[in-house]
Scaffold this active site. Structure first.
Site, PDB file in Angstrom:
ATOM      1  CB  SER A  55      -0.942   0.012   1.207  1.00 16.66           C
ATOM      2  OG  SER A  55      -0.212  -0.106   2.409  1.00 16.66           O
ATOM      3  CG  ASP A 204      -2.936   4.539   8.526  1.00 17.20           C
ATOM      4  OD1 ASP A 204      -1.942   5.284   8.566  1.00 17.20           O
ATOM      5  OD2 ASP A 204      -3.337   4.009   7.470  1.00 17.20           O
ATOM      6  CG  HIS A 207      -0.994   3.708   4.700  1.00 19.25           C
ATOM      7  ND1 HIS A 207      -1.815   3.130   5.653  1.00 19.25           N
ATOM      8  CD2 HIS A 207      -0.593   2.712   3.891  1.00 19.25           C
ATOM      9  CE1 HIS A 207      -1.915   1.840   5.422  1.00 19.25           C
ATOM     10  NE2 HIS A 207      -1.182   1.558   4.362  1.00 19.25           N
TER      11      HIS A 207
END
Length: 228
Positions: A55, A204, A207
């Site tokens: 990701s 989070d 990221h």
């Protein structure tokens, strides 16, 4: 301006249950997406750079053009370099799942530079670093087996000490060991000056934000440019 081509594949979870609930729909869509995928090379004269990762590469939570791979394409275009960036990042990818799909990705088009960014999800899940190392080496060997002249750039990763300092230290060392034994170029730490900095990461804490991706792109460019 060239397009940043995205390899359409199954989007998996990156250690968060909110993404897991979508996995069934993603699985059903994968076959159709692969059939619809078009070759990434725009003209025969262009050389391809594949960013193969999780990701972080895919640009979770930001527009693909804001992710570091997209920013690298912008830099390449501004310098009039004849390279086409292919973003083959998949959210939730581990080294094991990456190994299972890499052949499909690299057989779709010529590969001149292969940027390998995997392992972070292994660390978050507590996978034995020896297994992560074995899978990364297998990916490198598979890429070279199909494209012997490819340049490979390995993105190093570190993880928080959630699993204990011994685990974190062992995990960190595998990237330098792989770079030495397999003779690939190494980015010591992909998230240099970004990892652990709240303002440069999404809520989070994993990221990067668009601002964070700009810093990551500068880090990647430092090691990528000499290969072009």
């Amino acid at each position: 301006m060239k397009k940043i081509w995205l390899i359409p594949v199954l989007l998996l979870s990156i250690a968060c249950s909110s993404e897991k609930k979508n996995s069934k729909d993603n699985i059903q869509a994968t076959a159709t997406e692969k059939q619809d995928a078009q070759p990434s090379r725009e003209t025969p004269s262009e050389q391809n750079i594949i960013f193969f990762g999780n990701s972080l590469t895919a640009g979770y939570g930001v527009d693909p053009s804001e992710a570091f791979a997209g920013l690298i394409q912008e830099r390449i275009d501004s310098l009039d370099y004849d390279y086409n960036v292919i973003n083959a990042g998949v959210s939730g990818e581990t080294t094991a799942t990456g190994l299972s799909r890499v052949e499909w990705v690299i057989k779709r088009q010529p590969v001149d530079v292969f940027v390998l960014e995997l392992g972070g999800n292994d660390g978050l899940r507590g996978i034995n670093p020896k297994e992560t190392k074995k899978n990364l080496i297998a990916i490198i060997e598979k890429v070279r087996g199909i494209h012997p002249e490819v340049e490979i750039l390995l993105a190093g990763m570190m993880i928080p000490p959630n699993m204990g300092e011994d685990y974190a230290n062992e995990f960190k060392k595998i990237y330098a060991e792989i770079a030495e034994t397999k003779n690939v170029k190494l980015i010591p730490f992909l998230l240099k000056d970004v990892g652990g900095i709240a303002d440069l990461n999404l809520p989070d804490g994993i990221h990067p934000t668009p601002a964070g991706h700009k810093i990551v792109a500068e880090t990647v460019w430092e090691y990528l440019k000499p290969l072009l």
